[in-house]
Scaffold this active site. Structure first.
Site, PDB file in Angstrom:
ATOM      1  N   ALA A   1       0.856  -1.186   0.000  1.00 32.42           N
ATOM      2  CA  ALA A   1       0.000   0.000   0.000  1.00 32.42           C
ATOM      3  C   ALA A   1       0.893   1.236   0.000  1.00 32.42           C
ATOM      4  O   ALA A   1       2.047   1.179   0.414  1.00 32.42           O
ATOM      5  CB  ALA A   1      -0.940   0.010   1.203  1.00 32.42           C
ATOM      6  N   PHE A   2       0.338   2.368  -0.463  1.00 33.29           N
ATOM      7  CA  PHE A   2       1.188   3.542  -0.689  1.00 33.29           C
ATOM      8  C   PHE A   2       1.775   4.091   0.610  1.00 33.29           C
ATOM      9  O   PHE A   2       2.726   4.864   0.577  1.00 33.29           O
ATOM     10  CB  PHE A   2       0.416   4.630  -1.435  1.00 33.29           C
ATOM     11  CG  PHE A   2      -0.332   5.580  -0.548  1.00 33.29           C
ATOM     12  CD1 PHE A   2      -1.559   5.246  -0.011  1.00 33.29           C
ATOM     13  CD2 PHE A   2       0.216   6.817  -0.221  1.00 33.29           C
ATOM     14  CE1 PHE A   2      -2.231   6.124   0.829  1.00 33.29           C
ATOM     15  CE2 PHE A   2      -0.446   7.701   0.619  1.00 33.29           C
ATOM     16  CZ  PHE A   2      -1.680   7.351   1.143  1.00 33.29           C
ATOM     17  N   LYS A   3       1.204   3.690   1.764  1.00 31.76           N
ATOM     18  CA  LYS A   3       1.739   4.211   3.028  1.00 31.76           C
ATOM     19  C   LYS A   3       3.215   3.859   3.218  1.00 31.76           C
ATOM     20  O   LYS A   3       3.937   4.556   3.922  1.00 31.76           O
ATOM     21  CB  LYS A   3       0.901   3.731   4.193  1.00 31.76           C
ATOM     22  CG  LYS A   3      -0.538   4.196   4.073  1.00 31.76           C
ATOM     23  CD  LYS A   3      -1.245   4.379   5.368  1.00 31.76           C
ATOM     24  CE  LYS A   3      -2.548   5.143   5.220  1.00 31.76           C
ATOM     25  NZ  LYS A   3      -3.475   4.634   4.205  1.00 31.76           N
ATOM     26  N   ASP A   4       3.657   2.785   2.562  1.00 31.25           N
ATOM     27  CA  ASP A   4       5.084   2.434   2.634  1.00 31.25           C
ATOM     28  C   ASP A   4       5.975   3.553   2.091  1.00 31.25           C
ATOM     29  O   ASP A   4       7.108   3.707   2.535  1.00 31.25           O
ATOM     30  CB  ASP A   4       5.366   1.179   1.801  1.00 31.25           C
ATOM     31  CG  ASP A   4       4.765  -0.075   2.409  1.00 31.25           C
ATOM     32  OD1 ASP A   4       4.663  -0.160   3.643  1.00 31.25           O
ATOM     33  OD2 ASP A   4       4.414  -0.986   1.627  1.00 31.25           O
TER      34      ASP A   4
ATOM     35  N   MET B   1       6.280   5.815   5.111  1.00 31.29           N
ATOM     36  CA  MET B   1       6.626   5.167   6.378  1.00 31.29           C
ATOM     37  C   MET B   1       8.040   4.602   6.347  1.00 31.29           C
ATOM     38  O   MET B   1       8.753   4.641   7.350  1.00 31.29           O
ATOM     39  CB  MET B   1       5.601   4.073   6.653  1.00 31.29           C
ATOM     40  CG  MET B   1       5.390   3.783   8.099  1.00 31.29           C
ATOM     41  SD  MET B   1       4.510   5.099   8.981  1.00 31.29           S
ATOM     42  CE  MET B   1       2.819   4.530   8.878  1.00 31.29           C
TER      43      MET B   1
END
Ligand SMILES: *Cc1c(COP(=O)(O)O)cnc(C)c1O
Length: 476
Positions: A114-117, A120
């Site tokens: 997911a793009f949160k990587d 993060m």
């Protein structure tokens, strides 16, 4: 570069001062005191991106906002973060052409799909660096129903000076999500399955954070979506998308962004304010349409729990958009007192504010490029099916919301529209099966993860027991 608060506190702070902080002391969100202008340097940035790659571009953008980390160290942090090994491709955020003028930009090939990587992973390296420099430690306490918790764990695993205590509702995440988190064997990662629902997990995190003595003694922190460093990391891929879709600096592009807490599209706003030639920023929501309502009408009306729907694009199921205040501050000409009034008297006390008839809102599309649209479960199914049948491309439910809205807003045929792909379909298998009658492909590294040994502690929904667990496991 100094940072200030959206509610008027202009005490100068540096990047590393706010890196480990949450809200500003006056309750506002941090923003840079100005947006550095890159218009004249675009060709040079394009060349750096083409010749040296994404990490070098990230360094160029970040260094405009960070002057309290030596450049050589910042460059090393970017190079360590954005590698082909971690993000699956040399391009890191490759652009795929669907049809004439319409592209998907892949942001979800990182460790948790997911793009949160994208943000993060950088945050993990920045935290480790800054904590070591200060000789401090941090215990991150969070609550997750899926995406954010796993992105945080994969970013912080094995990092010195950091432990993660992640609560999640026992037995309520998908088998894939549980396997992703609970199969981590790193000693600094603690999964705590709470016998309750997601709200119980959030209540526990709040209760622990409100115990100021405990919080200070055990150095409790968070990694929530209002963190400026997360937003800044996301600014970079708007540049990378622009360079891939265009051949020269006189061209423009538009972006459509599947949105929840307004973090992703706020990074697009920052890129546009810096002078990246973005024609339009289209906010796509699901049935939880707080943001679409605002951009259509000028009324921002947060929803109660009973009007926050569980949808098949669950990472966008929000009742209020925690990063929205940043944009409103800019919309109001950076007037901290006016922003404070809208959020303290408006949102906090009445659950709403109303900018209908305000000249600044009337101008929002022209000055800031914003447009919006909304998508439903039926739209997601239709879009997933259509994209599979016509292009042989499988997209996830959030990306489907984006693509549906992008088609409605595509407008000027000469301006390429880039839809940000925010997750891979494997994360939302049951809806894909509903749409296509077949399961999504699984990247090889996730084969059989449901069978791996699990590392998780089950606790009752009781803040004291969570505190006892933290105290016993943080060596402090
Ligand atoms: C978090 C998330 C979003 C929403 O992003 P915001 O920054 O909160 O607007 C959209 N799609 C996916 C898959 C997400 O995980």
């Amino acid at each position: 570069m100094n940072y200030l608060s959206t509610r008027g506190d202009a005490t100068p702070r540096k990047f590393c001062d706010i890196l480990l902080a949450g809200l500003a002391p006056d309750g506002g969100l941090y923003l840079p005191e100005r947006y550095p202008q890159v218009g004249a340097r675009l060709a040079e940035l394009r060349r750096i991106h083409a010749e040296q790659g994404y990490a070098a571009l990230a360094f160029e953008i970040l260094s405009l906002y960070i002057d309290d980390i030596p450049p050589a160290d910042l460059r090393a942090l970017c190079e360590k973060t954005y590698t082909e090994e971690v993000f699956g491709t040399r391009e890191i955020v490759p652009l795929r052409r669907l049809e004439e003028g319409l592209y998907l930009q892949a942001l979800s090939n990182g460790p948790t799909l997911a793009f949160k990587d994208m943000a993060m992973q950088l945050l993990g390296n920045l935290f480790e660096y800054e904590l070591a420099r200060r000789g401090e430690e941090l215990n991150i306490l969070g609550a997750t129903s899926g995406d954010t918790g796993s992105a945080a764990e994969y970013a912080m695993r094995g990092k010195r000076g950091i432990r993660v205590f992640m609560t999640s509702p026992h037995g309520r995440m998908s088998p894939f999500q549980q396997a992703q988190m609970f199969s981590l064997q790193d000693e600094n990662i603690h999964n705590i399955a709470i016998e309750g629902v997601f709200d119980d997990c959030q209540d526990i995190v709040k209760a622990v954070s409100n115990d100021h003595a405990f919080k200070a003694r055990y150095r409790i922190g968070t990694v929530n979506s209002i963190n400026w460093a997360r937003l800044l990391a996301q600014v970079v891929y708007y540049f990378a998308g622009y360079f891939q879709a265009t051949g020269s600096e006189d061209q423009k592009v538009s972006f459509t962004v599947p949105s929840g807490n307004f973090g992703n599209v706020c990074a697009g706003h920052v890129a546009r304010q810096m002078g990246l030639p973005i024609e339009r920023l289209v906010v796509a929501t699901n049935e939880n349409d707080v943001l679409d309502e605002f951009f259509r009408t000028g009324v921002y009306r947060v929803r109660g729990a009973e009007h926050t729907y569980e949808t098949s694009s669950p990472s966008m199921d929000i009742s209020k958009a925690s990063n929205f205040e940043r944009f409103v501050f800019d919309l109001l000409g950076r007037d901290g007192a006016a922003t404070r009034a809208l959020f303290e008297q408006g949102v906090a006390q009445q659950g709403r504010f109303d900018l209908r008839g305000d000249a600044r809102f009337a101008d929002v599309a022209r000055r800031f490029g914003f447009a919006s649209g909304r998508s439903t479960h039926a739209d997601r199914l239709a879009t997933i099916r259509d994209t599979w049948e016509r292009f042989g491309t499988m997209i996830d439910t959030h990306t489907a919301d984006g693509l549906k809205v992008a088609r409605e807003q595509q407008g000027d045929a000469g301006v390429p529209m880039i839809v940000l792909e925010t997750a891979l379909p494997i994360k939302f298998e049951s809806t894909i099966v509903e749409a296509l009658g077949r399961a999504p492909e699984r990247p090889a590294r996730f084969e059989g993860i449901e069978q791996l040994p699990k590392r998780v502690t089950v606790l009752p929904a009781d803040a004291q027991q969570v505190k006892d667990y933290i105290a016993a496991h943080c060596g402090g």
